[in-house]
Design an enzyme around this catalytic site. Sequence first.
Site, PDB file in Angstrom:
ATOM      1  N   GLY A  72       0.521  -1.075   0.549  1.00 18.17           N
ATOM      2  CA  GLY A  72       0.108   0.124   0.306  1.00 18.17           C
ATOM      3  C   GLY A  72       1.028   1.179  -0.038  1.00 18.17           C
ATOM      4  N   CYS A 129       0.318   0.124 -10.185  1.00 16.70           N
ATOM      5  CA  CYS A 129       0.527  -0.710  -8.108  1.00 16.70           C
ATOM      6  C   CYS A 129      -0.993  -0.588  -7.665  1.00 16.70           C
ATOM      7  CB  CYS A 129       0.452   0.129  -7.265  1.00 16.70           C
ATOM      8  SG  CYS A 129       0.890  -0.325  -5.230  1.00 16.70           S
TER       9      CYS A 129
END
Length: 299
Positions: A72, A129
């Site tokens: 994250g 991502c």
Amino acid sequence: MADLSVRIGEVVLKNPVIAASGTFGFGTEYADIFDPGILGGICSKGITREPREGNPPPRLWETPCGLLNSIGLENPGIEAFVREVLPRMLELGTVVIVNIWGHEPEEYACMAERLDETEAHVIELNLSCPNVPGAGLPGANPDKVAAIVAAARAACGKPLWAKLPPEGDLIGAARAAARAGACAVTVANTFRGMAIDIRSRRPVFANTIGGLSGPAIKPLALRAVYEVSKAVGIAVIGCGGIVRWEDALEFIMAGAHAVQIGTGNFIDPLCIPKVIAGLEGFLEREGIGSPEEVRGSAQ
Ligand SMILES: Cc1cc2nc3c(=O)[nH]c(=O)nc-3n(C[C@H](O)[C@H](O)[C@H](O)COP(=O)(O)O)c2cc1C
């Protein structure tokens, strides 16, 4: 002696082996194990405009031959990075590639503008991502790729690499990145995957989906590099599952100008030096002058 150096746009790497973003810290963490200056380049952890704490644990989950992560994008934010981390990276004696991530093109542009004032050598736009809740994968959509690369291009003069996800319209995305001003595409980031804890009966990650990396994805990433490098005129940086020098050569023979190694660093902290030495030994034994002589031989 073989000359391992490769040129990516206007930047020359001393060899084609780069530490992949998020798997090599900021390079300084490895200085007690080997000299990071021997690397072709080091990608920073993904940097965002504001600092981020990242996702709650667990963040890593091993699978057969692979690793799922849901970090994250924990990072100090662009200002602290530029002031406190980048100067130390620039002392390592290798090409410094700053990996950046944002929600919108404007965020990428803002960080690219800030990095333009620094000595960083390359900006890698992380368009792939899978671990930010609700953010999606802009790199899977050629229009979004074009908008982000164009915004960063307008904001800075540094070489731009676009790091794409292995999913979505990969060739369309790579072409869009090239048209908008990227001098290379990194192919690719992790594959979206998940794991379930059968006792809690719930996904192991708070964000459900994570990114799969390591040897499990190598044939898939190799195929992606093969297809993209035949379709675009800019450099392709191969990434996904490389742990041995033979893997790196396969990516080069598929068309990659250089390679990045991520999960391999967790399996063996000396993975990258061994890959560089293995490549050099192979070229010398085979009487090959440079990686360029075999690049794309399998196309
Ligand atoms: C723990 C971990 C953190 C990562 N963080 C980032 C990141 O911040 N930015 C990015 O572009 N890629 C990130 N990646 C993706 C890697 O750079 C690489 O593209 C991917 O893991 C595939 O290569 P590999 O199989 O050699 O690991 C991360 C991967 C892992 C395993």
